[in-house]
Design an enzyme around this catalytic site. Structure first.
Site, PDB file in Angstrom:
ATOM      1  N   GLY A 233     -94.484  35.377 -13.929  1.00 48.68           N
ATOM      2  CA  GLY A 233     -94.594  34.105 -13.212  1.00 48.68           C
ATOM      3  C   GLY A 233     -93.542  33.939 -12.146  1.00 48.68           C
ATOM      4  O   GLY A 233     -93.370  32.854 -11.597  1.00 48.68           O
ATOM      5  N   LYS A 234     -92.838  35.025 -11.796  1.00 45.12           N
ATOM      6  CA  LYS A 234     -91.743  34.911 -10.836  1.00 45.12           C
ATOM      7  C   LYS A 234     -92.235  34.550  -9.437  1.00 45.12           C
ATOM      8  O   LYS A 234     -91.592  33.768  -8.729  1.00 45.12           O
ATOM      9  CB  LYS A 234     -90.923  36.204 -10.812  1.00 45.12           C
ATOM     10  CG  LYS A 234     -91.682  37.458 -10.432  1.00 45.12           C
ATOM     11  CD  LYS A 234     -90.798  38.686 -10.582  1.00 45.12           C
ATOM     12  CE  LYS A 234     -91.540  39.967 -10.158  1.00 45.12           C
ATOM     13  NZ  LYS A 234     -92.714  40.235 -11.040  1.00 45.12           N
ATOM     14  N   SER A 235     -93.366  35.101  -9.009  1.00 48.52           N
ATOM     15  CA  SER A 235     -93.889  34.770  -7.676  1.00 48.52           C
ATOM     16  C   SER A 235     -94.354  33.323  -7.616  1.00 48.52           C
ATOM     17  O   SER A 235     -94.134  32.627  -6.624  1.00 48.52           O
ATOM     18  CB  SER A 235     -95.042  35.709  -7.305  1.00 48.52           C
ATOM     19  OG  SER A 235     -94.572  37.028  -7.098  1.00 48.52           O
ATOM     20  N   THR A 253     -93.598  42.573   1.480  1.00 46.26           N
ATOM     21  CA  THR A 253     -92.988  43.892   1.690  1.00 46.26           C
ATOM     22  C   THR A 253     -93.833  45.021   1.130  1.00 46.26           C
ATOM     23  O   THR A 253     -93.441  46.185   1.212  1.00 46.26           O
ATOM     24  CB  THR A 253     -91.604  43.943   1.027  1.00 46.26           C
ATOM     25  OG1 THR A 253     -91.754  43.685  -0.379  1.00 46.26           O
ATOM     26  CG2 THR A 253     -90.665  42.923   1.638  1.00 46.26           C
ATOM     27  N   HIS A 270    -102.506  36.199  -4.164  1.00 48.93           N
ATOM     28  CA  HIS A 270    -101.292  35.590  -3.608  1.00 48.93           C
ATOM     29  C   HIS A 270    -101.622  34.759  -2.373  1.00 48.93           C
ATOM     30  O   HIS A 270    -101.118  33.643  -2.213  1.00 48.93           O
ATOM     31  CB  HIS A 270    -100.279  36.687  -3.251  1.00 48.93           C
ATOM     32  CG  HIS A 270     -99.472  37.161  -4.412  1.00 48.93           C
ATOM     33  ND1 HIS A 270     -98.097  37.138  -4.419  1.00 48.93           N
ATOM     34  CD2 HIS A 270     -99.832  37.658  -5.620  1.00 48.93           C
ATOM     35  CE1 HIS A 270     -97.646  37.607  -5.587  1.00 48.93           C
ATOM     36  NE2 HIS A 270     -98.685  37.939  -6.312  1.00 48.93           N
ATOM     37  N   ARG A 273    -103.230  31.419  -3.055  1.00 51.86           N
ATOM     38  CA  ARG A 273    -102.347  30.469  -3.734  1.00 51.86           C
ATOM     39  C   ARG A 273    -101.411  29.751  -2.767  1.00 51.86           C
ATOM     40  O   ARG A 273    -100.895  28.689  -3.073  1.00 51.86           O
ATOM     41  CB  ARG A 273    -101.533  31.249  -4.774  1.00 51.86           C
ATOM     42  CG  ARG A 273    -101.045  30.448  -5.962  1.00 51.86           C
ATOM     43  CD  ARG A 273    -100.547  31.372  -7.036  1.00 51.86           C
ATOM     44  NE  ARG A 273     -99.525  32.300  -6.566  1.00 51.86           N
ATOM     45  CZ  ARG A 273     -99.290  33.495  -7.114  1.00 51.86           C
ATOM     46  NH1 ARG A 273    -100.011  33.904  -8.128  1.00 51.86           N
ATOM     47  NH2 ARG A 273     -98.341  34.270  -6.648  1.00 51.86           N
ATOM     48  N   ARG A 274    -101.186  30.333  -1.589  1.00 47.23           N
ATOM     49  CA  ARG A 274    -100.219  29.769  -0.647  1.00 47.23           C
ATOM     50  C   ARG A 274    -100.805  28.600   0.121  1.00 47.23           C
ATOM     51  O   ARG A 274    -101.995  28.583   0.419  1.00 47.23           O
ATOM     52  CB  ARG A 274     -99.775  30.835   0.361  1.00 47.23           C
ATOM     53  CG  ARG A 274     -99.116  32.037  -0.255  1.00 47.23           C
ATOM     54  CD  ARG A 274     -98.898  33.104   0.812  1.00 47.23           C
ATOM     55  NE  ARG A 274     -98.901  34.428   0.206  1.00 47.23           N
ATOM     56  CZ  ARG A 274     -99.179  35.554   0.845  1.00 47.23           C
ATOM     57  NH1 ARG A 274     -99.487  35.518   2.129  1.00 47.23           N
ATOM     58  NH2 ARG A 274     -99.154  36.701   0.215  1.00 47.23           N
ATOM     59  N   GLU A 282     -96.164  41.117   7.239  1.00 41.40           N
ATOM     60  CA  GLU A 282     -96.005  42.260   6.350  1.00 41.40           C
ATOM     61  C   GLU A 282     -94.987  43.204   6.968  1.00 41.40           C
ATOM     62  O   GLU A 282     -95.267  43.869   7.967  1.00 41.40           O
ATOM     63  CB  GLU A 282     -97.341  42.960   6.127  1.00 41.40           C
ATOM     64  CG  GLU A 282     -98.353  42.102   5.378  1.00 41.40           C
ATOM     65  CD  GLU A 282     -99.679  42.813   5.166  1.00 41.40           C
ATOM     66  OE1 GLU A 282     -99.860  43.897   5.763  1.00 41.40           O
ATOM     67  OE2 GLU A 282    -100.520  42.288   4.433  1.00 41.40           O
ATOM     68  N   ASP A 300     -91.236  38.530  -0.825  1.00 42.83           N
ATOM     69  CA  ASP A 300     -91.858  39.013  -2.062  1.00 42.83           C
ATOM     70  C   ASP A 300     -92.378  40.441  -1.808  1.00 42.83           C
ATOM     71  O   ASP A 300     -93.418  40.625  -1.208  1.00 42.83           O
ATOM     72  CB  ASP A 300     -93.000  38.079  -2.463  1.00 42.83           C
ATOM     73  CG  ASP A 300     -93.441  38.259  -3.905  1.00 42.83           C
ATOM     74  OD1 ASP A 300     -92.933  39.179  -4.572  1.00 42.83           O
ATOM     75  OD2 ASP A 300     -94.306  37.486  -4.348  1.00 42.83           O
TER      76      ASP A 300
END
Length: 399
Positions: A233-235, A253, A270, A273-274, A282, A300
């Site tokens: 769940g870090k992101s 990255t 990802h 979700r943003r 990138e 990230d």
């Protein structure tokens, strides 16, 4: 101008009746919250909730001086009984302004969801903005003058706070107070931690605040490192920390990895979700981004940055590693950490914590594990806040 928060909870309150969830079970004492209602200078009541008169009495106030009662959102359930002596509640049409004999001016702010926001200016010029649950301003003039206090649904609608910041309506000294709090976030220290990351705070029911006093406004950490294992769940934690800020630059990255469908699914998850206002780039070239002024950065992740850096210096070959590769990697890590130390941007970086697992079976795997541990330690040294996420729970290691 004083504001007494007769309630700070969601419309159903906290704990919710008959709800068996852990957050409701823990919502006892000062963590229990009645539906949000505000008493402004004893003269203006924003939202009439059950037991408002008793809530005011517990806070040491009376409703006998209230000259106007305004509703901010539709109320479900049976009609509320208006206590004797209170004027009938009403709503101000969007964009209209109401002047009270007490010297307060109230302007109705249009919302993007059912309800009305109220911008209140006190007799001495202090300004507060109160937003209804689940709502954000439909339109904002830019640049706007910062409010002294904003009361909003920080947990449920962090984008509302982002819009206000983007328009200049929330500044460094704006006291952002979270209201309409439900069981979406565990109460107590976890709620306080999440709100502080957004530059906001919560107070118990019955608290009286002075509009224009900003001594208690939380300082948002400028550099944060979020560590965690796979699927910890870090992101999500890192993204949550910046979702109330506008124009975030998301630095991925990991690249695209053409042909890898599982990786493509991760990237797509990802992106979906943003917030839509965020931009994505990138790249592993982080130093120039850190040196530039601009929007907050979410990186990230550092573990993929390290993979790219080790590829570039030939770290996987023992001969190249011994013949300058190790020294070249140290230089790259030093350049990165020095850029983090000097940056003026708000930065949230994500990295994997791999040192607590099984020792890798290969020499290259052990080398990567060791270098990632060194990178994490060096990066953390430059951060005001460091978190470790385990099973979706964030543990504060620093800050």
């Amino acid at each position: 101008m004083d504001v007494t928060l007769l309630g700070t909870g969601a419309p159903a309150g906290l704990p919710r009746p008959d709800c068996p969830c852990a957050a409701c079970a823990a919502a006892q004492g000062e963590n229990a919250r009645a539906a949000t209602a505000l008493l402004v200078d004893g003269a203006l009541l924003l939202d009439l909730t059950p037991g408002a008169a008793f809530a005011a009495a517990r806070a040491g106030h009376s409703l006998t001086g209230v000259r106007q009662v305004l509703l901010s959102h539709p109320h479900d359930g049976p009609a509320l009984e208006v206590p004797a002596g209170l004027p009938q509640p009403g709503r101000v049409p969007d964009g209209r302004e109401l002047a009270l004999l007490t010297g307060h001016r109230v302007r109705a702010v249009a919302m993007d969801a059912p309800g009305t926001g109220y911008a209140v200016t006190g007799p001495d010029g202090q300004r507060l903005l109160s937003l209804p649950p689940g709502g954000a301003p439909a339109c904002l003039a830019e640049p706007a003058e910062p409010y002294d206090m904003v009361l909003t649904d920080v947990v449920g609608r962090p984008d509302a706070l982002a819009r206000l910041r983007g328009a200049g309506a929330v500044g460094a000294t704006t006291d952002v107070v979270a209201v309409h709090l439900g069981h979406d976030v565990p109460p107590g220290r976890e709620l306080a931690r999440r709100l502080a990351a957004a530059g906001a705070r919560a107070v118990p029911d019955g608290t009286t605040l002075v509009v224009g006093a900003y001594e208690d406004v939380p300082d948002v950490p400028r550099r944060t490192l979020v560590l965690g294992g796979a699927r910890s769940g870090k992101s999500v934690e890192a993204e949550r920390r910046l979702e109330s800020f506008p124009e975030v630059l998301y630095v991925a990255t990991g690249g695209t990895r053409g042909g890898d469908t599982e990786w493509a699914d991760r990237v797509r998850t990802h992106r979906e979700r943003r917030p839509g206002s965020w931009r994505t780039v990138e790249t592993c070239d982080l130093v120039p981004l850190l040196k530039d002024d601009g929007a907050p950065l979410l990186v990230d992740c550092l573990s993929l940055w390290l993979t790219d850096a080790m590829d570039a210096v030939g770290a996987w070959d023992d001969a190249e590693w011994a013949d300058g590769g190790e020294r070249a990697l140290r230089d790259r890590v030093r350049d990165l950490t020095e850029a983090v130390r000097a940056t003026r941007r708000t930065v949230v970086a994500v990295s994997n914590e791999v040192g607590s697992g099984i020792v890798p079976a290969t020499a290259s795997g052990r080398r990567y594990r060791d270098e990632l541990g060194r990178l994490n330690a060096a990066f953390a040294h430059e951060c005001e806040q460091v978190l470790l996420v385990v099973a979706g729970q964030a543990l504060v290691l620093r800050g």
